[in-house]
Every structure is written in structure tokens, then in C-alpha cells.
Scaffold this active site. Structure first.
Site, PDB file in Angstrom:
ATOM      1  N   THR A  40      24.948   0.836  46.524  1.00 19.11           N
ATOM      2  CA  THR A  40      24.500  -0.381  46.143  1.00 19.11           C
ATOM      3  C   THR A  40      23.048  -0.308  45.753  1.00 19.11           C
ATOM      4  OG1 THR A  40      25.818  -1.276  47.808  1.00 19.11           O
ATOM      5  CG2 THR A  40      24.182  -2.923  46.903  1.00 19.11           C
ATOM      6  N   LYS A  50      14.035  -4.331  41.621  1.00 20.20           N
ATOM      7  CA  LYS A  50      12.737  -4.159  41.283  1.00 20.20           C
ATOM      8  C   LYS A  50      12.269  -3.785  40.003  1.00 20.20           C
ATOM      9  CE  LYS A  50      13.168  -5.276  44.959  1.00 20.20           C
ATOM     10  NZ  LYS A  50      14.428  -5.557  45.932  1.00 20.20           N
ATOM     11  N   ILE A 184      18.041 -12.213  48.037  1.00 24.58           N
ATOM     12  CA  ILE A 184      18.576 -12.007  46.628  1.00 24.58           C
ATOM     13  C   ILE A 184      18.090 -13.311  45.962  1.00 24.58           C
ATOM     14  CG2 ILE A 184      20.550 -12.030  45.423  1.00 24.58           C
ATOM     15  CD1 ILE A 184      21.611 -10.072  47.782  1.00 24.58           C
ATOM     16  N   LEU A 320      19.375  -3.257  55.419  1.00 21.90           N
ATOM     17  CA  LEU A 320      18.468  -2.768  54.378  1.00 21.90           C
ATOM     18  C   LEU A 320      18.528  -1.177  54.208  1.00 21.90           C
ATOM     19  CD1 LEU A 320      15.643  -4.700  56.330  1.00 21.90           C
ATOM     20  CD2 LEU A 320      16.578  -5.197  53.970  1.00 21.90           C
ATOM     21  N   HIS A 445     -13.327  -0.005  51.197  1.00 20.56           N
ATOM     22  CA  HIS A 445     -13.858  -1.112  50.563  1.00 20.56           C
ATOM     23  C   HIS A 445     -13.942  -0.889  49.063  1.00 20.56           C
ATOM     24  CE1 HIS A 445     -15.644  -4.803  49.775  1.00 20.56           C
ATOM     25  NE2 HIS A 445     -16.642  -4.158  49.036  1.00 20.56           N
TER      26      HIS A 445
HETATM   27  P1  FAD Z   1      25.731   1.158  50.038  1.00 16.90           P
HETATM   28  O1  FAD Z   1      24.425   1.378  49.431  1.00 16.90           O
HETATM   29  O2  FAD Z   1      26.381  -0.094  49.829  1.00 16.90           O
HETATM   30  O3  FAD Z   1      26.588   2.288  49.696  1.00 16.90           O
HETATM   31  C1  FAD Z   1      28.013   2.454  50.017  1.00 16.90           C
HETATM   32  C2  FAD Z   1      28.801   3.601  49.184  1.00 16.90           C
HETATM   33  O4  FAD Z   1      30.064   3.927  49.619  1.00 16.90           O
HETATM   34  C3  FAD Z   1      28.992   3.017  47.719  1.00 16.90           C
HETATM   35  O5  FAD Z   1      28.495   3.747  46.669  1.00 16.90           O
HETATM   36  C4  FAD Z   1      30.383   2.781  47.488  1.00 16.90           C
HETATM   37  O6  FAD Z   1      30.700   3.024  46.288  1.00 16.90           O
HETATM   38  C5  FAD Z   1      31.015   3.899  48.530  1.00 16.90           C
HETATM   39  N1  FAD Z   1      32.132   3.559  48.956  1.00 16.90           N
HETATM   40  C6  FAD Z   1      32.675   2.545  49.725  1.00 16.90           C
HETATM   41  N2  FAD Z   1      34.066   2.850  50.108  1.00 16.90           N
HETATM   42  C7  FAD Z   1      34.225   3.941  49.701  1.00 16.90           C
HETATM   43  C8  FAD Z   1      35.567   4.850  50.031  1.00 16.90           C
HETATM   44  N3  FAD Z   1      36.419   4.220  50.635  1.00 16.90           N
HETATM   45  N4  FAD Z   1      35.488   6.004  49.365  1.00 16.90           N
HETATM   46  C9  FAD Z   1      34.564   6.313  48.768  1.00 16.90           C
HETATM   47  N5  FAD Z   1      33.219   5.764  48.498  1.00 16.90           N
HETATM   48  C10 FAD Z   1      33.133   4.567  49.050  1.00 16.90           C
HETATM   49  N6  FAD Z   1      17.726  -3.209  50.649  1.00 16.90           N
HETATM   50  C11 FAD Z   1      16.267  -2.735  50.701  1.00 16.90           C
HETATM   51  O7  FAD Z   1      15.635  -2.113  51.811  1.00 16.90           O
HETATM   52  N7  FAD Z   1      15.349  -3.184  49.967  1.00 16.90           N
HETATM   53  C12 FAD Z   1      15.569  -3.835  48.909  1.00 16.90           C
HETATM   54  O8  FAD Z   1      14.568  -4.146  47.828  1.00 16.90           O
HETATM   55  C13 FAD Z   1      17.013  -4.182  48.672  1.00 16.90           C
HETATM   56  N8  FAD Z   1      17.234  -4.887  47.531  1.00 16.90           N
HETATM   57  C14 FAD Z   1      18.558  -5.309  47.202  1.00 16.90           C
HETATM   58  C15 FAD Z   1      18.921  -5.916  46.137  1.00 16.90           C
HETATM   59  C16 FAD Z   1      20.178  -6.413  45.648  1.00 16.90           C
HETATM   60  C17 FAD Z   1      20.396  -7.109  44.577  1.00 16.90           C
HETATM   61  C18 FAD Z   1      21.079  -6.008  46.784  1.00 16.90           C
HETATM   62  C19 FAD Z   1      22.596  -6.315  46.616  1.00 16.90           C
HETATM   63  C20 FAD Z   1      20.926  -5.170  47.749  1.00 16.90           C
HETATM   64  C21 FAD Z   1      19.474  -4.866  48.199  1.00 16.90           C
HETATM   65  N9  FAD Z   1      19.156  -4.225  49.199  1.00 16.90           N
HETATM   66  C22 FAD Z   1      17.735  -3.805  49.636  1.00 16.90           C
HETATM   67  C23 FAD Z   1      20.274  -3.956  50.217  1.00 16.90           C
HETATM   68  C24 FAD Z   1      20.456  -2.472  50.189  1.00 16.90           C
HETATM   69  O9  FAD Z   1      20.870  -2.161  48.843  1.00 16.90           O
HETATM   70  C25 FAD Z   1      21.566  -1.815  51.391  1.00 16.90           C
HETATM   71  O10 FAD Z   1      20.974  -1.915  52.484  1.00 16.90           O
HETATM   72  C26 FAD Z   1      21.854  -0.502  51.230  1.00 16.90           C
HETATM   73  O11 FAD Z   1      22.437  -0.030  49.916  1.00 16.90           O
HETATM   74  C27 FAD Z   1      22.714   0.086  52.175  1.00 16.90           C
HETATM   75  O12 FAD Z   1      23.241   1.427  52.207  1.00 16.90           O
HETATM   76  P2  FAD Z   1      24.387   2.092  52.563  1.00 16.90           P
HETATM   77  O13 FAD Z   1      24.355   3.351  52.231  1.00 16.90           O
HETATM   78  O14 FAD Z   1      24.851   1.692  53.969  1.00 16.90           O
HETATM   79  O15 FAD Z   1      25.545   1.539  51.627  1.00 16.90           O
HETATM   80  P1  NAI Z   2      20.685 -13.370  53.139  1.00 15.68           P
HETATM   81  O1  NAI Z   2      21.486 -13.301  54.363  1.00 15.68           O
HETATM   82  O2  NAI Z   2      19.386 -12.925  52.872  1.00 15.68           O
HETATM   83  O3  NAI Z   2      20.696 -15.077  52.510  1.00 15.68           O
HETATM   84  C1  NAI Z   2      21.568 -15.704  52.602  1.00 15.68           C
HETATM   85  C2  NAI Z   2      21.302 -17.223  52.500  1.00 15.68           C
HETATM   86  O4  NAI Z   2      22.273 -18.102  52.082  1.00 15.68           O
HETATM   87  C3  NAI Z   2      20.768 -17.705  53.806  1.00 15.68           C
HETATM   88  O5  NAI Z   2      19.723 -18.598  53.700  1.00 15.68           O
HETATM   89  C4  NAI Z   2      21.986 -18.524  54.092  1.00 15.68           C
HETATM   90  O6  NAI Z   2      21.558 -19.624  55.258  1.00 15.68           O
HETATM   91  C5  NAI Z   2      22.504 -19.055  52.868  1.00 15.68           C
HETATM   92  N1  NAI Z   2      23.989 -19.839  52.863  1.00 15.68           N
HETATM   93  C6  NAI Z   2      25.075 -19.068  53.474  1.00 15.68           C
HETATM   94  N2  NAI Z   2      25.859 -19.837  53.195  1.00 15.68           N
HETATM   95  C7  NAI Z   2      25.381 -20.706  52.356  1.00 15.68           C
HETATM   96  C8  NAI Z   2      26.298 -21.765  51.694  1.00 15.68           C
HETATM   97  N3  NAI Z   2      27.701 -22.009  51.685  1.00 15.68           N
HETATM   98  N4  NAI Z   2      25.717 -22.604  50.967  1.00 15.68           N
HETATM   99  C9  NAI Z   2      24.296 -22.563  50.911  1.00 15.68           C
HETATM  100  N5  NAI Z   2      23.549 -21.691  51.482  1.00 15.68           N
HETATM  101  C10 NAI Z   2      24.096 -20.812  52.288  1.00 15.68           C
HETATM  102  O7  NAI Z   2      21.497 -12.772  52.104  1.00 15.68           O
HETATM  103  P2  NAI Z   2      21.553 -12.220  50.809  1.00 15.68           P
HETATM  104  O8  NAI Z   2      20.421 -13.011  49.970  1.00 15.68           O
HETATM  105  O9  NAI Z   2      22.596 -12.429  49.893  1.00 15.68           O
HETATM  106  O10 NAI Z   2      21.037 -10.642  50.836  1.00 15.68           O
HETATM  107  C11 NAI Z   2      22.040 -10.026  51.110  1.00 15.68           C
HETATM  108  C12 NAI Z   2      21.336  -8.967  51.954  1.00 15.68           C
HETATM  109  O11 NAI Z   2      20.804  -8.090  51.034  1.00 15.68           O
HETATM  110  C13 NAI Z   2      20.620  -9.275  52.870  1.00 15.68           C
HETATM  111  O12 NAI Z   2      21.063  -8.877  54.223  1.00 15.68           O
HETATM  112  C14 NAI Z   2      19.304  -8.595  52.651  1.00 15.68           C
HETATM  113  O13 NAI Z   2      18.518  -7.711  53.743  1.00 15.68           O
HETATM  114  C15 NAI Z   2      19.699  -7.272  51.350  1.00 15.68           C
HETATM  115  N6  NAI Z   2      18.543  -7.543  50.437  1.00 15.68           N
HETATM  116  C16 NAI Z   2      17.529  -7.041  50.812  1.00 15.68           C
HETATM  117  C17 NAI Z   2      16.142  -7.100  50.182  1.00 15.68           C
HETATM  118  C18 NAI Z   2      15.037  -6.701  50.240  1.00 15.68           C
HETATM  119  O14 NAI Z   2      14.858  -6.078  51.418  1.00 15.68           O
HETATM  120  N7  NAI Z   2      13.897  -7.181  49.563  1.00 15.68           N
HETATM  121  C19 NAI Z   2      16.527  -7.602  48.402  1.00 15.68           C
HETATM  122  C20 NAI Z   2      17.819  -8.167  48.419  1.00 15.68           C
HETATM  123  C21 NAI Z   2      18.835  -8.269  49.388  1.00 15.68           C
END
Ligand code: FAD
Ligand code: NAI
Length: 466
Positions: A40, A50, A184, A320, A445
Site C-alpha cells: 500500500t 507525499k 487520509i 503505519l 542556529h
Molecule cells: P501493505 O503495505 O498493505 O502491504 C501488504 C501487501 O500484501 C500488499 O502489497 C498486498 O498486495 C499483499 N498481499 C495481500 N494479501 C496477499 C496474498 N494473499 N498473497 C500475496 N500478497 C498479498 N503510513 C505511514 O507511516 N506514513 C504515511 O505517510 C502514510 N501514508 C499513507 C497514505 C495513504 C493514502 C494510505 C492508504 C496509507 C498510508 N500509510 C502511511 C499507511 C501505510 O501505507 C501502511 O501502514 C503500510 O503500507 C503497512 O504496511 P504492511 O506491509 O503491513 O502492508
Molecule cells: P483514520 O482512522 O485516521 O481516520 C478516520 C476518521 O474517520 C476518524 O476521525 C473517524 O472518527 C472518522 N469516521 C469513522 N467512521 C465515520 C463515519 N461513518 N462518518 C464520518 N466519519 C467517520 O483513518 P484514515 O484517515 O482512513 O487512514 C487510515 C490509516 O492509514 C490510518 O490508520 C493512518 O494511520 C494511515 N495513514 C497514515 C498516514 C500518515 O502517517 N501520515 C497518512 C494516511 C494514512
């Protein structure tokens, strides 16, 4: 095809675990259902978001702030296709980097859906060709998470989008409704607001960014409002209807009451993510899930089935990338007989909006609830020379230290660039440092980091510049 370790999923958790295990001498394979690695985070999360946050921030600065520094740019134009192209290039180069790292560390790659058919056996079904079984002494589930949806609402990734669709809109929506004022919602809401959308955020709770320090959140909300975000707090979306032009979105107070209707061109659903275990065959091998559908593990990432482990978003803890990575390193080290460890109290959280928000350790609310007596030191960026020179003087640094021992218990910042500043306090806290330790450390600084030192001085009521 027999390995010491097979990792299913090559997101930040899985690919880092695989590399660390290979470094420690294990024979390692990975299984990934996507065509590219990085999960992801690299494909549709951290990295593309980013790239767009950076580009849109420069666009907004060029539009509203360059002239204040004597830079005239004429009529600014947005080339959205090129901006999305920049994001795609950044993603491509990052995911290719993982291919290189797998080769360098002699990790075998199997493309396809991984299913655990028995302890020690993973069946891989590729997009094309026959399934095959890969054997391993140990299996790591690193399958991450997927978008959580609102019941009864269909995400078509065009008009009603998840974060994935919101990274790829082909035109700037006039009116964007974001459901969920979490990370998000605020990050991607910021991108499209900067590019010209009218953004309304509908949040179930009566605050934004649940779980974060109340004072930081209050200030953040005020700043986002000033930027043009409209917040409908304590509200829920109950339906989305496709109209002739755009969407009609029904909203109700969370506590019950009369419904109202908003119009939108695009709705972004950002209400959290769910652990992803679809198709993994966990039922068949008897791996237990917890009450929230996450793979249940002990403190050593072990599931209830011998030889099967899990890390990252699919288990408990913050979703994260850096937490997933550290899970992966710790598990690989444990499997190699070392003492891998993750301190879950020291997982920094950063929201990459403008200003950024960066948090670490305990909030004031948590300390109060636990009955811990603490001192607070605060320092505003308004009093920091570099922040003023950069015209980024909004925000402040807040340090919470134990009243008796002065040990730093929590750090909370809002301001430009604080996502980088937080890490000196990570090191400090990892070594159980005190506010005095930080206050007596020389900071160059003029830097934004001086605000961190000044906040530490403020814990003892002796900041110099306020
Ligand atoms: P994932 O990254 O979800 O990877 C899991 C992988 O497993 C995927 O590639 C999937 O295809 C694969 N997979 C699943 N099931 C199977 C299967 N059965 N067989 C083979 N492959 C499979 N976190 C941050 O710390 N900083 C950020 O700025 C940040 N920004 C984000 C922005 C967005 C829009 C989103 C959606 C998330 C963001 N996150 C951020 C969260 C971050 O992406 C996740 O916490 C992180 O990717 C988790 O890593 P993971 O390895 O556990 O899983
Ligand atoms: P989130 O858990 O950060 O926020 C979801 C928000 O939706 C909460 O404020 C919640 O109260 C609200 N909500 C839940 N149900 C609702 C409803 N029915 N109607 C209205 N509001 C509702 O989840 P988000 O933003 O989807 O991100 C998912 C994950 O991805 C987070 O756990 C985050 O840690 C990770 N992520 C991290 C980033 C970073 O580290 N900069 C950037 C983007 C995602």
C-alpha cells in the site's frame, strides 16, 4: 523450493522483514499478488500521497506567498496531468528500488496470491500460469490492510473514491466531500483544496484527528479552517446518490436528528482501514483472528499455529509504514535467535499537511488519565528566527516531562517541517532522556530545531526567546 522463511506480502512490513532475514543468513522467498512491490505504502499510500502533497504545496505557495518574497510568477497554471505524472514516476522509481533490493539480498520472488495450505506450505496462484507450492520452516503474514467502506455505499473510484482514487482524479473537483477527518482525509483533502476544490469534511466525532493531543488538534483545526476547509463535526453520511450532475450526499447528526443534503462532484471515503486476510486460507489452517479481524499474535509476532507469524497493518497497533518495518526487523531478528524488540510507545505519528503535525509518546490527556504529574514546556515558531525567515511561523512545539524525574514522556508539534524535527526527541526518549538533556544540547542556529530546544528549556521555565 524450500526456504527458511516465506513472507506473504511485500509492503513495508514484508519486504523489510525479508531483507533483514536474508542479511541474517536465512534463505528467503516473498509472495506478492501485485505486479509491483512496496505494498500500500509505495503503490497507493505514503509515497504517492507525499508526491502530490509536495507538488500541491509548492503550487499554493507560488500562488499565495511567492509575491511576498519578491518573486513574481505571472499567471499560475496547473498542469494536473503532469503533476499526476510526477507522482507516478516517483512511485515507479520507488517500487523498482525494491526489485533491486530483493536481487541484492538474493531473495526469491513469487508473483501471485499466497494461500497457506498447511503450516510450512504456501500455495502461490499467479495471475497467469499454474499454482505451485512453496515450502518454508517459517511463514510470515504481512498482507497489510485495505480501505474500510461505509455500509451501503459503493466506491467506484471515479465519483465516490477511496484514497486510491483520490490519488488519481483526472480533474480538480469543484466540490469535494471528505468523509472522515483522520490522516487520509486531511492530507488528501489538502491536496485537492490547494489545487482549487471546495472541501467539506464530514466527521462522526466532535473533533478531528482522534487520539492526538487535544491542544494540537484544536490549533490544527483552526489553521485548516483558515485555509478554507469546512468541517461538519458530529455528523455522519447516511447515503450518496448519483444526480444528473454530481452527487447528492445525505448527512445526519451523529447523535440523531434531522437529515440534510450536500452536493458534491467527488466524495472521498476515508474512515479507516481494515486488516486484509482475504484468500489467505487462515480458516483452513486454524490461525485465529482477534475481535477486529486482525491476525492475533503474541508479543513475539507468533500466531496460535507453530511456524506462522504476522506483522504490520494486519496485526494490532498503529497502521503505519514505519511500525510495519520495525515489526519486520524485530521478527527476523527473533527468528535468527536474536533479541528483536519494538517499543510501541515510541512510534512517531506524522500528518503531512501544512503545517505538519508530529507526535510521539503520551498526550496530556493520557498523562492526566494515568494520574502522572508532569511539566509542560512550549515554544511557538513565531519566536524562531528561521521559521520567520521562511514565512512559516504558525505552530509550536510542546514537550511533556515527568514532574519529579524530568524524563520526557511526550512530544507534540505543529508547524512546517515538524515531521523531521520529531526524531531528535525519538532518540532522546529511546535513551530515557530528560528535558534538561535536550535543553543543554547545542542546536545549530538558525534552525527550526532550535524551537525544540527552547521548548525543553521552557519545561524549566527558562526559554531564552520568549
Ligand atoms: P501493505 O503495505 O498493505 O502491504 C501488504 C501487501 O500484501 C500488499 O502489497 C498486498 O498486495 C499483499 N498481499 C495481500 N494479501 C496477499 C496474498 N494473499 N498473497 C500475496 N500478497 C498479498 N503510513 C505511514 O507511516 N506514513 C504515511 O505517510 C502514510 N501514508 C499513507 C497514505 C495513504 C493514502 C494510505 C492508504 C496509507 C498510508 N500509510 C502511511 C499507511 C501505510 O501505507 C501502511 O501502514 C503500510 O503500507 C503497512 O504496511 P504492511 O506491509 O503491513 O502492508
Ligand atoms: P483514520 O482512522 O485516521 O481516520 C478516520 C476518521 O474517520 C476518524 O476521525 C473517524 O472518527 C472518522 N469516521 C469513522 N467512521 C465515520 C463515519 N461513518 N462518518 C464520518 N466519519 C467517520 O483513518 P484514515 O484517515 O482512513 O487512514 C487510515 C490509516 O492509514 C490510518 O490508520 C493512518 O494511520 C494511515 N495513514 C497514515 C498516514 C500518515 O502517517 N501520515 C497518512 C494516511 C494514512
Amino acid at each position: 523450493m524450500s526456504y527458511d522463511l516465506v513472507v506473504i506480502g511485500t509492503g513495508p512490513g514484508g519486504y523489510v522483514c525479508a531483507i533483514r532475514a536474508a542479511q541474517l543468513g536465512m534463505k528467503v522467498a516473498v509472495v506478492e499478488k501485485r505486479k509491483t512491490h512496496g505494498g500500500t505504502c509505495l503503490n497507493v499510500g505514503c509515497i504517492p500521497s507525499k508526491a502530490l502533497l509536495h507538488a500541491s504545496e509548492l503550487y499554493e505557495e507560488a500562488e499565495h506567498d511567492f509575491a511576498n518574497m519578491g518573486i513574481k510568477v505571472g499567471k499560475l497554471q496547473l498542469d494536473l496531468k503532469a503533476m499526476l505524472g510526477h507522482k507516478d514516476e516517483v512511485v515507479e522509481s520507488n517500487v523498482k528500488g525494491i526489485d533491486f533490493l530483493f536481487k541484492k539480498n538474493k531473495i526469491d520472488v513469487f508473483q501471485g496470491l499466497g494461500k497457506i495450505v498447511a503450516a510450512g506450505k504456501v500455495e502461490v496462484t499467479p495471475d497467469e500460469g499454474d499454482a505451485q507450492v512453496v515450502e518454508a520452516k517459517n511463514i510470515v503474514i504481512a498482507t497489510g490492510s485495505d480501505v474500510a467502506n461505509l455500509p451501503g455505499i459503493e466506491i467506484d473510484e471515479k465519483q465516490v473514491v477511496s484514497s486510491t482514487g483520490a490519488l488519481d482524479l483526472d480533474k480538480v473537483p469543484e466540490k469535494l466531500i471528505v468523509v472522515g477527518a483522520g490522516v487520509i482525509g486531511l492530507e488528501l483533502g489538502s491536496v485537492w483544496r490547494r489545487l482549487g476544490s471546495d472541501v467539506t469534511v464530514v466527521e462522526f466525532l466532535d473533533r478531528i484527528l482522534p487520539g492526538m493531543d487535544g491542544e494540537i488538534v484544536k490549533n490544527a483545526q483552526r489553521m485548516f479552517k483558515k485555509q478554507g476547509f469546512d468541517f461538519k463535526l458530529g455528523s455522519k453520511v447516511t447515503g450518496i446518490e448519483k444526480a444528473k450532475k454530481g452527487l447528492k450526499v445525505s448527512i445526519e447528526p451523529a447523535a440523531g436528528g434531522d437529515a440534510s443534503e450536500l452536493e458534491a462532484d467527488v466524495v472521498l471515503v476515508a474512515i479507516g482501514r481494515r486488516p486484509y486476510t482475504d484468500g489467505l486460507g487462515l480458516d483452513g489452517v486454524g490461525v485465529q483472528l482477534d475481535e477486529r479481524g486482525r491476525v492475533a499474535t503474541d508479543a513475539h509476532f507468533k500466531t496460535n499455529v507453530d511456524g506462522i507469524y504476522a506483522i504490520g497493518d494486519v496485526i494490532a497497533g498503529p497502521m503505519l509504514a514505519h511500525k510495519a518495518e520495525d515489526d519486520g526487523v524485530a521478527l527476523a531478528e527473533m527468528l535468527a535467535g536474536q533479541a528483536g524488540h519494538v517499543d510501541y510507545n515510541l512510534v512517531p505519528g506524522v500528518v503531512y499537511t501544512m503545517p505538519e503535525i508530529a507526535v510521539l509518546g503520551k498526550t496530556e490527556e493520557q498523562l492526566k488519565e494515568a494520574g502522572v504529574a508532569y511539566n509542560v514546556g512550549k515554544f511557538p515558531f513565531m519566536a524562531n528566527g528561521r521559521a520567520k525567515a521562511n514565512r512559516h511561523s504558525d505552530g509550536f512545539v510542546k514537550i511533556l516531562a515527568d514532574k519529579t524525574t524530568d524524563k520526557v514522556l511526550g512530544v507534540h508539534m505543529i508547524g512546517a517541517g515538524v515531521g523531521e524535527l520529531i526524531h531528535e526527541t525519538s532518540v532522546l526518549m529511546a535513551f530515557s532522556g530528560s528535558a534538561e538533556d535536550l535543553a543543554r544540547t547545542i542546536h545549530a542556529h538558525p534552525t527550526l530545531s532550535e524551537a525544540v530546544k527552547e521548548a525543553a528549556l521552557a519545561v524549566d521555565k527558562r526559554p531564552i526567546h520568549i
